[in-house]
Write an enzyme that holds these catalytic residues in place. Sequence first.
Site, mmCIF file in Angstrom:
data_model
loop_
_atom_site.group_PDB
_atom_site.id
_atom_site.type_symbol
_atom_site.label_atom_id
_atom_site.label_comp_id
_atom_site.label_asym_id
_atom_site.label_seq_id
_atom_site.Cartn_x
_atom_site.Cartn_y
_atom_site.Cartn_z
ATOM 1 N N HIS A 163 0.984 -1.028 0.111
ATOM 2 C CA HIS A 163 -0.033 0.076 0.072
ATOM 3 C C HIS A 163 0.970 1.208 -0.039
ATOM 4 O O HIS A 163 2.033 1.343 0.639
ATOM 5 C CB HIS A 163 -0.779 0.324 1.224
ATOM 6 C CG HIS A 163 -1.678 -1.199 1.643
ATOM 7 N ND1 HIS A 163 -3.041 -1.089 1.619
ATOM 8 C CD2 HIS A 163 -1.295 -2.450 2.277
ATOM 9 C CE1 HIS A 163 -3.430 -2.229 1.958
ATOM 10 N NE2 HIS A 163 -2.459 -2.998 2.332
ATOM 11 N N TYR A 164 0.371 2.371 -0.243
ATOM 12 C CA TYR A 164 0.796 3.655 0.273
ATOM 13 C C TYR A 164 -0.227 4.101 1.144
ATOM 14 O O TYR A 164 -1.234 4.017 1.094
ATOM 15 C CB TYR A 164 1.133 4.656 -0.972
ATOM 16 C CG TYR A 164 0.125 5.115 -1.769
ATOM 17 C CD1 TYR A 164 -1.052 5.775 -1.342
ATOM 18 C CD2 TYR A 164 0.248 5.455 -3.211
ATOM 19 C CE1 TYR A 164 -2.212 6.322 -1.898
ATOM 20 C CE2 TYR A 164 -0.790 6.199 -3.912
ATOM 21 C CZ TYR A 164 -2.048 6.595 -3.332
ATOM 22 O OH TYR A 164 -2.832 6.969 -4.167
ATOM 23 N N THR A 165 0.762 5.051 2.222
ATOM 24 C CA THR A 165 -0.333 5.572 3.179
ATOM 25 C C THR A 165 -1.513 6.524 2.781
ATOM 26 O O THR A 165 -2.342 6.569 3.449
ATOM 27 C CB THR A 165 0.622 6.071 4.291
ATOM 28 O OG1 THR A 165 1.440 7.007 3.699
ATOM 29 C CG2 THR A 165 1.154 5.110 4.808
ATOM 30 N N GLU A 224 2.442 -0.976 4.736
ATOM 31 C CA GLU A 224 2.071 0.605 4.240
ATOM 32 C C GLU A 224 3.406 1.366 3.995
ATOM 33 O O GLU A 224 4.276 1.435 4.752
ATOM 34 C CB GLU A 224 1.484 1.318 5.184
ATOM 35 C CG GLU A 224 -0.304 0.749 5.498
ATOM 36 C CD GLU A 224 -1.138 1.329 4.339
ATOM 37 O OE1 GLU A 224 -0.742 2.251 3.716
ATOM 38 O OE2 GLU A 224 -2.384 0.981 4.655
ATOM 39 N N HIS A 278 -2.637 -2.998 -3.177
ATOM 40 C CA HIS A 278 -4.000 -2.615 -2.955
ATOM 41 C C HIS A 278 -4.937 -2.457 -4.201
ATOM 42 O O HIS A 278 -6.260 -3.081 -4.209
ATOM 43 C CB HIS A 278 -3.993 -1.668 -2.051
ATOM 44 C CG HIS A 278 -5.306 -1.715 -1.034
ATOM 45 N ND1 HIS A 278 -5.636 -0.582 -0.060
ATOM 46 C CD2 HIS A 278 -6.302 -2.515 -0.884
ATOM 47 C CE1 HIS A 278 -6.556 -0.681 0.443
ATOM 48 N NE2 HIS A 278 -7.268 -2.009 0.230
ATOM 49 N N ASP A 298 -3.537 2.472 -4.687
ATOM 50 C CA ASP A 298 -2.211 2.324 -4.245
ATOM 51 C C ASP A 298 -1.589 1.002 -4.477
ATOM 52 O O ASP A 298 -2.524 -0.027 -4.550
ATOM 53 C CB ASP A 298 -2.388 2.788 -2.780
ATOM 54 C CG ASP A 298 -3.131 2.011 -1.929
ATOM 55 O OD1 ASP A 298 -4.509 1.782 -2.234
ATOM 56 O OD2 ASP A 298 -2.439 1.247 -0.750
HETATM 57 ZN ZN ZN Z 1 -4.113 0.582 0.705
#
Ligand code: ZN
Length: 228
Positions: free
Chosen positions: A30-32, A95, A137, A147
């Site tokens: 993911h990215y935050t 993340e 994600h 993301d």
């Molecule tokens: Zn995510």
Amino acid sequence: MGVTLQTPMIFTPSPNFDARSGEVQHLVLHYTGMQTGAAAVERLCDPAAKVSSHYVVDEDGTIYCLVEEQFRAWHAGISYWRGIQALNESSIGIEIVNPGHEWGYRPFPDAQIAAVLALAQGILNRHPIPARNVVGHSDIAPDRKQDPGELFPWKDLAGQGVGVWTDELSEPGDIEADLAAIGYDVRLPISDLITAFQRHFLPEQVTGETNQATACRAAALRRLTGTS
Ligand SMILES: [Zn+2]
């Protein structure tokens, strides 16, 4: 066998987890999508937010450990990959700090990617996660999520044993069948699936439209990972 990390690991326990009943078979990146890493860690540890991940990797390569791998962190939400739904049950979530498309999407620094790589390699050593189950994600929730996005260096990671990649372009077939075989949930709108596929596997062409290159890359990837 331990993994040597160049960067510190900081334990910041999150209360947002519960028991896992099955085997780990996916790694979800993911990215935050928040303005700072500190804000992201705070939210992922806030009991009111009811979200978490196993790890957060900051832009300088610092790794925060929030939930132990044996437990189920709450990062994937409604999700699907290769016939499996609700991937919190079967996944480890990382993340990666980045403001994301909403707050100023920017390249992931080298130190951060090096830390993600070492962390992911360790996870893959500890759990039976096939390369084709290292996903973003957006791959598992393409109608909701963007993301980690098209700037994430999937190709470089695959070259180091984390995930799959091909530069090949095969003879195009039925792209929906190819996406289904790769793992995508083809009950969702096709434009969402195409966009998610492009973000991961054809990042120089994120258009949401089916074109020759996308169809050819999907056919090649299906040959590499899919089922017939
Ligand atoms: Zn995510």
